[in-house]
Design a protein around this motif. Structure first.
Motif, PDB file in Angstrom:
ATOM      1  N   LEU A  31      -3.232  -8.973  16.497  1.00 50.09           N
ATOM      2  CA  LEU A  31      -3.108  -7.767  17.307  1.00 50.09           C
ATOM      3  C   LEU A  31      -2.336  -6.659  16.598  1.00 50.09           C
ATOM      4  O   LEU A  31      -2.603  -5.471  16.812  1.00 50.09           O
ATOM      5  N   GLN A  32      -1.397  -7.022  15.737  1.00 48.98           N
ATOM      6  CA  GLN A  32      -0.690  -6.000  14.964  1.00 48.98           C
ATOM      7  C   GLN A  32      -1.639  -5.300  14.009  1.00 48.98           C
ATOM      8  O   GLN A  32      -1.575  -4.077  13.823  1.00 48.98           O
ATOM      9  N   ALA A  33      -2.553  -6.079  13.416  1.00 50.03           N
ATOM     10  CA  ALA A  33      -3.547  -5.486  12.522  1.00 50.03           C
ATOM     11  C   ALA A  33      -4.451  -4.520  13.276  1.00 50.03           C
ATOM     12  O   ALA A  33      -4.817  -3.458  12.762  1.00 50.03           O
ATOM     13  N   VAL A  34      -4.811  -4.874  14.514  1.00 45.76           N
ATOM     14  CA  VAL A  34      -5.629  -3.984  15.339  1.00 45.76           C
ATOM     15  C   VAL A  34      -4.917  -2.646  15.536  1.00 45.76           C
ATOM     16  O   VAL A  34      -5.513  -1.570  15.370  1.00 45.76           O
ATOM     17  N   GLU A  35      -3.637  -2.703  15.867  1.00 44.06           N
ATOM     18  CA  GLU A  35      -2.872  -1.469  16.088  1.00 44.06           C
ATOM     19  C   GLU A  35      -2.759  -0.647  14.800  1.00 44.06           C
ATOM     20  O   GLU A  35      -2.832   0.585  14.815  1.00 44.06           O
ATOM     21  N   LEU A  92      -6.221 -13.079  25.889  1.00 42.65           N
ATOM     22  CA  LEU A  92      -7.175 -12.030  26.267  1.00 42.65           C
ATOM     23  C   LEU A  92      -6.480 -10.877  26.982  1.00 42.65           C
ATOM     24  O   LEU A  92      -6.831  -9.703  26.786  1.00 42.65           O
ATOM     25  N   LYS A  93      -5.480 -11.198  27.784  1.00 44.07           N
ATOM     26  CA  LYS A  93      -4.723 -10.135  28.452  1.00 44.07           C
ATOM     27  C   LYS A  93      -3.994  -9.266  27.427  1.00 44.07           C
ATOM     28  O   LYS A  93      -3.958  -8.028  27.539  1.00 44.07           O
ATOM     29  N   LYS A  94      -3.444  -9.898  26.380  1.00 42.19           N
ATOM     30  CA  LYS A  94      -2.776  -9.144  25.317  1.00 42.19           C
ATOM     31  C   LYS A  94      -3.773  -8.253  24.582  1.00 42.19           C
ATOM     32  O   LYS A  94      -3.443  -7.129  24.176  1.00 42.19           O
ATOM     33  N   VAL A  95      -4.985  -8.752  24.383  1.00 43.64           N
ATOM     34  CA  VAL A  95      -6.036  -7.949  23.754  1.00 43.64           C
ATOM     35  C   VAL A  95      -6.303  -6.702  24.599  1.00 43.64           C
ATOM     36  O   VAL A  95      -6.380  -5.577  24.083  1.00 43.64           O
ATOM     37  N   ALA A  96      -6.436  -6.894  25.917  1.00 44.54           N
ATOM     38  CA  ALA A  96      -6.700  -5.770  26.820  1.00 44.54           C
ATOM     39  C   ALA A  96      -5.549  -4.772  26.801  1.00 44.54           C
ATOM     40  O   ALA A  96      -5.766  -3.547  26.796  1.00 44.54           O
ATOM     41  N   GLU A  97      -4.319  -5.272  26.794  1.00 42.19           N
ATOM     42  CA  GLU A  97      -3.150  -4.379  26.774  1.00 42.19           C
ATOM     43  C   GLU A  97      -3.079  -3.588  25.474  1.00 42.19           C
ATOM     44  O   GLU A  97      -2.697  -2.401  25.466  1.00 42.19           O
ATOM     45  N   THR A  98      -3.479  -4.231  24.367  1.00 40.51           N
ATOM     46  CA  THR A  98      -3.531  -3.528  23.088  1.00 40.51           C
ATOM     47  C   THR A  98      -4.581  -2.424  23.127  1.00 40.51           C
ATOM     48  O   THR A  98      -4.337  -1.288  22.686  1.00 40.51           O
ATOM     49  N   ALA A  99      -5.757  -2.741  23.676  1.00 41.05           N
ATOM     50  CA  ALA A  99      -6.827  -1.744  23.792  1.00 41.05           C
ATOM     51  C   ALA A  99      -6.390  -0.571  24.670  1.00 41.05           C
ATOM     52  O   ALA A  99      -6.707   0.594  24.381  1.00 41.05           O
TER      53      ALA A  99
END
Length: 411
Positions: free
Chosen positions: A164-168, A196-203
């Motif tokens: 998720l850090q890489a996504v950001e 999956l919730k963390k993915v959504a929060e990142t998005a």
């Protein structure tokens, strides 16, 4: 003449396709010389084996609709109303809200759903975030739409969770979406609710859409149950892609869907809806009589049919993992927990005459008539993708041949 010259200068995208490389591997087999039947562990089409067959409800539903002679004409480009309603009700079973039929668009398999999703999100300068490894059709579609692709890694030692850090770090003001494949192809992962919730929060923080590829939805046999990404549609808008292909074992029927999970209306502006409808006008959908059978297919297929598929996949994934443990030079960092394929690491330093994963797979095909997909096809050098949606005895034979091949080519 100018037109001809400009057409000749246009180059095809360099993205490797799974079907393309599997075709080359198949052509490299030499069953006549080695006397061994070809066994493919390369493509996720289980219908080649008698243990995987369509449900009676699905077959009877299609036959009934065909014989009725009521569905020989064109369907509305977004899909038959009763088909859209049936898919909405089916998907709503696992969501905290009810999907409206208007949020469902019927597609010619999940591949067309991918094409539509990327096409309607495309804009000048846009980029999209894809997982690595990834189903290569995403990169191919993006290249045709002039969308820049940026890859974020998945962590094999953490069940192939998203970095998720890489996504950001990768996202910017031109990022339109990120893609999540769950259950995972090619990794066999099944993500937890929390991840999956963390993915959504990142998005949400990035202001982007989540494209959730759930073509292997419900094909989960590990500790984590399948959780649809649409559960988090109130956090960030989700475009869900799916099909009958895998769960109902009918990939050749080409019946898929694109669904907008957007209960707060963040994404579903009139302009966005119009873009989807117009793109559907261009490409058309699956055969009308197949669409018409969907309500009966989703309502009448018994749970015992799904359980049988899950039990076989659990058995065959166990066979793969047990055999991999016996092979020097190949390791499995994470046991598959869903879908129909998983990734294993190839230790090239243990091989005396193998240069990389492509060399490995071509020599394996020629010497043992076993087809395995090289990891480079899905974005990982010196890995292999093994499909386990195979009849158990054929799978055991293929894995024994793989073991013999590795013994011959190891130091």
């Amino acid at each position: 003449m100018e037109l001809q010259n400009s057409a000749q200068e246009m180059e095809a995208p360099t993205t490797i396709t799974i079907k393309g490389i599997l075709g080359l591997l198949m052509a490299n087999t030499d069953a006549k010389e080695n006397g061994k039947r070809v066994i493919s562990l390369g493509i996720g089409d289980p219908t080649a084996y008698s243990c995987f067959h369509a449900s009676n409800a699905a077959q009877e539903g299609v036959v009934e609709c065909l014989r009725s002679a009521k569905f020989n004409g064109y369907a509305p480009t977004a899909g038959l109303p009763q088909t859209r309603q049936a898919i909405a009700e089916y998907l709503s079973r696992d969501l905290p809200y009810k999907l409206p039929a208007e949020s469902v668009y019927v597609t010619a398999g999940c591949t067309q759903a991918i094409e539509i999703a990327l096409s309607v999100l495309a804009r000048p300068g846009a980029n999209i975030l894809l997982p690595r490894p990834c189903f290569p059709i995403y990169g191919l579609c993006a290249s045709f739409r002039n969308i820049e692709v940026r890859y974020f890694d998945l962590h094999p030692e953490k069940g192939w969770e998203v970095d998720l850090q890489a996504v950001e770090d990768l996202a910017d003001h031109n990022t339109v979406a990120m893609v999540i494949i769950n259950p995972g192809n090619p990794c066999g992962n099944v993500y937890s609710y929390q991840h999956l919730k963390k993915v959504a929060e990142t998005a949400k923080r990035l202001g982007i859409v989540v494209i959730a590829d759930e073509v292997y939805g419900h094909l989960a046999f590990g500790a984590n149950p399948f959780v649809p990404m649409g559960n988090f549609g109130s956090i960030a808008p989700v475009v869900t892609l799916g099909s009958l292909s895998k769960r109902w074992l009918v990939p050749g029927w080409r019946l898929g869907w694109l669904v907008i999970n957007d209960p707060d209306g963040t994404l579903m502006s009139p302009k966005f809806v119009e873009r989807i409808k117009k793109y559907c006008d261009i490409c058309g959908g699956p055969a009308t009589f197949i669409q018409a059978a969907v309500p009966e297919i989703v309502e009448q297929t018994q749970e015992v049919f799904f359980r049988k598929t899950i039990n076989i996949l659990r058995q065959t994934s166990d066979i793969c993992c047990q055999k991999i443990e016996e092979i020097d030079g190949i390791t499995c960092p994470t046991k598959p927990k869903g879908a129909m394929a998983f990734m294993v690491k190839l230790n090239i330093s243990r091989m005396k005459d193998i240069s990389d994963d492509i060399d490995f797979c071509f020599k394996l095909a020629k010497e043992e008539s076993v087809i395995i997909l090289p990891g480079i096809a899905v974005g990982l050098n010196n890995w292999l993708r093994i499909t386990f949606a195979v009849e158990p005895s054929a799978l055991e034979e293929a894995m024994e041949r793989l073991k013999s091949f590795c013994i011959r080519h190891s130091y």
